[in-house]
Design an enzyme around this catalytic site. Structure first.
Site, mmCIF file in Angstrom:
data_model
loop_
_atom_site.group_PDB
_atom_site.id
_atom_site.type_symbol
_atom_site.label_atom_id
_atom_site.label_comp_id
_atom_site.label_asym_id
_atom_site.label_seq_id
_atom_site.Cartn_x
_atom_site.Cartn_y
_atom_site.Cartn_z
ATOM 1 N N GLU A 233 0.819 -1.202 0.000
ATOM 2 C CA GLU A 233 0.000 0.000 0.000
ATOM 3 C C GLU A 233 0.859 1.261 0.000
ATOM 4 O OE1 GLU A 233 -3.879 -1.553 2.584
ATOM 5 O OE2 GLU A 233 -2.450 -0.180 3.498
ATOM 6 N N CYS A 234 0.607 2.157 -0.913
ATOM 7 C CA CYS A 234 1.175 3.508 -0.916
ATOM 8 C C CYS A 234 2.689 3.480 -0.718
ATOM 9 C CB CYS A 234 0.470 4.370 0.128
ATOM 10 S SG CYS A 234 0.651 6.153 -0.132
ATOM 11 N N GLY A 235 3.199 3.817 0.459
ATOM 12 C CA GLY A 235 4.632 3.794 0.682
ATOM 13 C C GLY A 235 5.230 2.416 0.476
#
Length: 428
Positions: A316-318
């Site tokens: 997710e994301c980072g």
């Protein structure tokens, strides 16, 4: 069982809601009270500060993402073992659909209005009246933040008419640290607890008025039983300062599905733990640790080997950024990453994504300051909560699925479980 409960809100972001909530939580805890704190709306950073202040895990309350039943179950559970429940609102009291005011009215939570009084006096009364009557909400009172002294607090109190001033917080020489995405991480400051104690010491409260606040009484509501879709499966969970953005409810959901979570630190160049069946790479601040992650060759090699072996990976994301070819920081420096996802994550000064998102039944949000350039074609897209338009891309490369979308697993446990299962074992 019941607990005194209040929703800490304001007219806008930046008024000091988190500071006041943290100060209240630390003060009540030091006085011997059992305190549970919740955060309204999607957020990872404020809950870390509030958990440090209260000494207990901080869950999310959000009528859209968590759902009314989920919010009620969490509030009811907290009322069983807490003396005080503090709920920090998101943005302004009436911002969003549903808003923090909607949450307060749905569960009968009285509202504490935090007013930044540093550049006003009598106008505080007009703001308080507007916050109370616009909805309306049950306004328990006002806490004036950043006041210049007792005489300033008295002017604010006189302006409130029939609304009580429950307390005030003077201007602080030191504030809680901030950066892009929100507050800094508590573990990054050696004196973080000293600052929290200073806030608690500075807080001036009308103790009699506080003790007169109503109690929240909700009948116990056990959490729904989940199918053991992940029974016997060991999930590697990246957990350090670069990968700190994870809902506590997500981890509880995975355990309720039967998973064993095994934490490790990419920043410490630790490889994936031996014998794991899947990998969960949550979001965080990989851009602040890009040089260290670039040098973490052991962790990079282990995640590439796991991907080559077909291990299910959800990033997710980072977490997704750390699996790209590289992260380019705002100074233009490019740092090589694990290279499972073709593309470069470019950091920028302006917000690139914000808001509630849904992927099928799975709900969550997006909030990022980077953009992924030259990625593969998306497998799917989320749907934006506001307007129903196309949201974040969901990428798939072999056994890896990745997105800027932060999923809230309890909203759709079976879909969440499928993220960590081989294709042949996923529920229909």
């Amino acid at each position: 069982m019941s607990a005194r409960a209040i929703l800490v809100a304001a007219a806008a972001s930046g008024q000091g809601k988190t500071t006041v909530t943290a100060a209240l939580a630390r003060r009540l805890r030091r006085d011997g009270a059992r305190v549970r704190v919740f955060k309204t709306g999607p957020d990872f950073l404020d809950p870390l500060t509030l958990a440090r202040a209260s000494g207990a895990e901080v869950d999310t309350l959000d009528l859209w993402m968590v759902g009314e039943a989920g919010c009620r179950q969490r509030l009811a559970a907290a009322a069983q073992d807490a003396d005080w429940i503090l709920v920090e609102a998101v943005m302004g009291l009436y911002d969003g659909a549903p808003s923090s005011a909607d949450l307060a009215n749905r569960f009968g939570l009285p509202v504490l209005a935090v007013l930044d009084a540093r550049a006003m006096a009598q106008t505080a009364g007009a703001l308080a009246l507007g916050l109370r009557d616009y909805g309306p909400v049950q306004l328990a009172g006002v806490l004036a933040n950043r006041v210049a002294g007792d005489s300033h607090a008295a002017m604010v109190a006189e302006s409130l008419r029939d609304i009580p001033l429950l307390g005030h917080l003077p201007r602080q020489a030191q504030s809680l640290p901030e950066r892009h995405l929100g507050l800094g991480l508590p573990d990054e400051l050696a004196d973080f607890d000293v600052r929290l104690d200073a806030l608690a010491d500075s807080l001036v409260l009308d103790d009699a008025a506080w003790q007169a606040l109503p109690r929240l009484t909700l009948p116990p509501e056990p959490a729904p039983a989940l199918p053991p879709l992940l029974a016997g499966r060991r999930l590697a969970l990246a957990r350090d300062a670069a990968f700190a953005f994870v809902y506590p409810a997500n981890l509880a959901c995975l355990r309720a599905l039967g998973a064993e979570l095994v934490e490790f630190s990419p920043l410490a160049d630790q490889p994936l733990p031996a014998g794991v069946d899947a990998l969960y790479l949550p979001g965080g601040y990989p851009e602040l640790h890009a040089e260290t992650l670039n040098r973490a060759r052991t962790w990079q090699a282990s995640v590439r080997a796991a991907h080559a072996a077909g291990l299910p990976i959800w990033a997710e994301c980072g977490g997704m950024m750390a699996l790209a070819d590289a992260i380019e920081t705002v100074d233009g420096h490019s740092w090589g990453m694990a290279g499972l996802l073709p593309g470069v994550a470019h950091m920028q000064d302006r917000l690139a994504g914000l808001g509630g998102q849904a992927w099928g039944a799975l709900r969550g949000h997006t909030f990022h300051y980077s953009r992924l350039e030259l990625p593969p074609e998306p497998q799917a897209h989320t749907v934006s909560q506001r307007g129903g338009g196309r949201g974040e891309a969901i990428y798939r490369v072999g056994s890896l699925q990745a997105s800027y979308f932060h999923a809230y697993f309890p909203s759709a446990p079976e879909q969440a479980a499928a993220l960590f299962l081989p294709a042949e074992d996923r529920p229909c």
